[in-house]
Write an enzyme that holds these catalytic residues in place. Structure first.
Site, PDB file in Angstrom:
ATOM      1  N   ARG A 100       0.875  -1.183   0.000  1.00  0.00           N
ATOM      2  CA  ARG A 100       0.000   0.000   0.000  1.00  0.00           C
ATOM      3  C   ARG A 100       0.905   1.223   0.000  1.00  0.00           C
ATOM      4  O   ARG A 100       1.723   1.397   0.908  1.00  0.00           O
ATOM      5  CB  ARG A 100      -0.911   0.016   1.229  1.00  0.00           C
ATOM      6  N   HIS A 127      -7.374   0.949  -6.468  1.00  0.00           N
ATOM      7  CA  HIS A 127      -7.525   0.050  -5.308  1.00  0.00           C
ATOM      8  C   HIS A 127      -8.167  -1.256  -5.814  1.00  0.00           C
ATOM      9  O   HIS A 127      -9.309  -1.558  -5.487  1.00  0.00           O
ATOM     10  CB  HIS A 127      -8.402   0.742  -4.256  1.00  0.00           C
ATOM     11  N   GLN A 130      -9.914  -3.891  -3.508  1.00  0.00           N
ATOM     12  CA  GLN A 130     -11.218  -3.424  -3.041  1.00  0.00           C
ATOM     13  C   GLN A 130     -12.281  -3.634  -4.120  1.00  0.00           C
ATOM     14  O   GLN A 130     -13.401  -4.071  -3.836  1.00  0.00           O
ATOM     15  CB  GLN A 130     -11.134  -1.928  -2.682  1.00  0.00           C
ATOM     16  N   ASP A 228     -16.844   7.507  -1.489  1.00  0.00           N
ATOM     17  CA  ASP A 228     -15.594   7.283  -0.755  1.00  0.00           C
ATOM     18  C   ASP A 228     -15.312   8.574   0.018  1.00  0.00           C
ATOM     19  O   ASP A 228     -15.964   9.605  -0.232  1.00  0.00           O
ATOM     20  CB  ASP A 228     -14.466   6.978  -1.760  1.00  0.00           C
ATOM     21  N   CYS A 268     -16.110   1.649   0.581  1.00  0.00           N
ATOM     22  CA  CYS A 268     -14.966   0.796   0.929  1.00  0.00           C
ATOM     23  C   CYS A 268     -14.605   0.897   2.405  1.00  0.00           C
ATOM     24  O   CYS A 268     -13.932   0.009   2.933  1.00  0.00           O
ATOM     25  CB  CYS A 268     -13.772   1.118   0.042  1.00  0.00           C
ATOM     26  N   ARG A 296     -13.428  -8.629   1.898  1.00  0.00           N
ATOM     27  CA  ARG A 296     -12.008  -8.380   1.589  1.00  0.00           C
ATOM     28  C   ARG A 296     -11.197  -9.653   1.845  1.00  0.00           C
ATOM     29  O   ARG A 296     -10.323 -10.016   1.068  1.00  0.00           O
ATOM     30  CB  ARG A 296     -11.449  -7.241   2.464  1.00  0.00           C
TER      31      ARG A 296
HETATM   32  N1  NVA Z   1      -9.645   6.945  -1.183  1.00  0.00           N
HETATM   33  C1  NVA Z   1      -9.279   6.484   0.136  1.00  0.00           C
HETATM   34  C2  NVA Z   1      -9.521   5.018   0.249  1.00  0.00           C
HETATM   35  C3  NVA Z   1      -9.218   4.440   1.606  1.00  0.00           C
HETATM   36  C4  NVA Z   1      -9.417   2.962   1.661  1.00  0.00           C
HETATM   37  C5  NVA Z   1      -7.825   6.834   0.409  1.00  0.00           C
HETATM   38  O1  NVA Z   1      -7.000   6.647  -0.496  1.00  0.00           O
HETATM   39  O2  NVA Z   1      -7.507   7.296   1.508  1.00  0.00           O
HETATM   40  N1   CP Z   2     -11.071  -0.082   2.422  1.00  0.00           N
HETATM   41  C1   CP Z   2      -9.797  -0.146   2.859  1.00  0.00           C
HETATM   42  O1   CP Z   2      -8.858  -0.358   2.101  1.00  0.00           O
HETATM   43  O2   CP Z   2      -9.680  -0.004   4.208  1.00  0.00           O
HETATM   44  P1   CP Z   2      -8.327   0.215   5.017  1.00  0.00           P
HETATM   45  O3   CP Z   2      -7.788   1.553   4.638  1.00  0.00           O
HETATM   46  O4   CP Z   2      -8.740   0.132   6.458  1.00  0.00           O
HETATM   47  O5   CP Z   2      -7.361  -0.879   4.643  1.00  0.00           O
END
Ligand code: NVA
Ligand code: CP
Length: 312
Positions: A100, A127, A130, A228, A268, A296
């Protein structure tokens, strides 16, 4: 080496198999094949996570493997060791790596130098884990036995809020891949960008999404409503501007009423109730957010198992 950095890294036929595997894993969670037996998988985080970290850690364990959670600051990456060297060294210990991070080029650079599969656990661009989960969660409703991806064709997805976000990009990409219609509604300045257009073009997929600033007209007749956070990880400096611009795009009861009566709401998570979505919608019977979160685990186990198969 087969990696999973974007939705189309599996063909539709391979994705269909992933969804069937995920169902099998969900139906009999603790009796899944020990596909990762004697394997060690790294989970490398440059950003925070609850769901991705825990579901992958548990998933690797349930498939018989050993998960090692790492972060960029407490490895030599934080002190400037190159991604190329890190990927080569990690490949000598690990059998797979979930990452990530911020720029998508970071996961691409890992994939270029690794001799183990790389899984994208979220970048600023997309993502995909997801989205495979979200598609699986919809298939549980549309085609609970066969999990037939053809049942997605023609479904109308509406994404509201930050239409230039990683989640918006992944919805656009998945809609194109699985034949869903997609409309995105958000403020000027947060429309889908050339980045996702370039991804579609590189994959030979038609740019058939619609962007509008009108949340109400976008939502009419929707089969799936999704949103989101308005402030993604890395966007914190713009928080005030973003929240002010996106206020008209909150998914609330009035907006949900414009969608089909059997429409589903997806998010998500994490959610910010009162910002991108009202508590009423999060709690409504049309909200399937906690199935989505649970899934997930099952979907990612299937993604890892599929990568092991394709790389063997
Ligand atoms: N768009 C959000 C998704 C978190 C799972 C982010 O990147 O913070
Ligand atoms: N939806 C998602 O990726 O959640 P986290 O940021 O908690 O991993």
């Amino acid at each position: 080496m087969h990696h999973f950095l974007k939705e189309t890294d599996f063909t539709p036929e391979q994705a269909q198999h992933v969804f069937l595997l995920a169902k099998q894993f969900k139906d009999d969670r603790l009796n899944c094949p020990q596909t990762l037996k004697k394997q060690s998988w790294g989970l490398l985080f440059y950003k925070s996570s609850t769901r991705t970290r825990i579901s992958f850690e548990v998933g690797v364990n349930e498939l018989g493997g050993f998960p090692i959670v790492l972060d960029s600051q407490n490895t030599q990456i934080g002190r400037g060791e190159t991604i190329a060297d890190t990927a080569k060294v990690m490949s000598q210990y690990l059998h797979g790596l979930v990452i990530r991070t911020y720029g998508h080029e970071i996961v691409e650079e890992f994939a270029k130098h690794a001799t183990m599969p790389i899984v994208n656990g979220l970048t600023d661009l997309n993502h995909p884990c997801q989205l495979y989960t979200d598609i699986f969660t919809l298939l549980e409703r549309y085609s609970p036995e066969a999990m037939d991806i053809n049942t997605l064709k023609g479904k109308k997805v509406v994404f509201l809020g930050d239409c230039a976000s990683n989640m918006a990009n992944s919805w656009i990409h998945s809609a194109a891949m699985f034949g869903m219609e997609i409309t995105l509604a958000g403020p000027e300045g947060f429309a889908p960008t050339h980045e996702i257009d370039a991804v579609l073009e590189a994959d030979g997929l038609a740019k058939q999404y619609v962007f509008t600033t009108d949340a109400k007209s976008a939502t009419e007749g929707a089969d799936v409503l999704c949103t989101d956070v308005w402030v993604s990880m890395g966007d914190e400096a713009e928080a005030v501007k973003r929240k002010s611009a996106m206020t008209p795009y909150q998914v609330n009861g009035d907006l949900l009423a414009l969608a089909k009566s059997d429409a589903y709401f997806l998010h998500c998570l994490p959610a910010h109730a009162g910002e991108e979505v009202s508590q009423e919608v999060l709690d409504s019977p049309q909200s399937i957010i906690f199935d989505e979160a649970e899934n997930r685990l099952h979907a990612q186990k299937a993604i890892m198992a599929k990568l092991v198969e394709l790389n063997s």
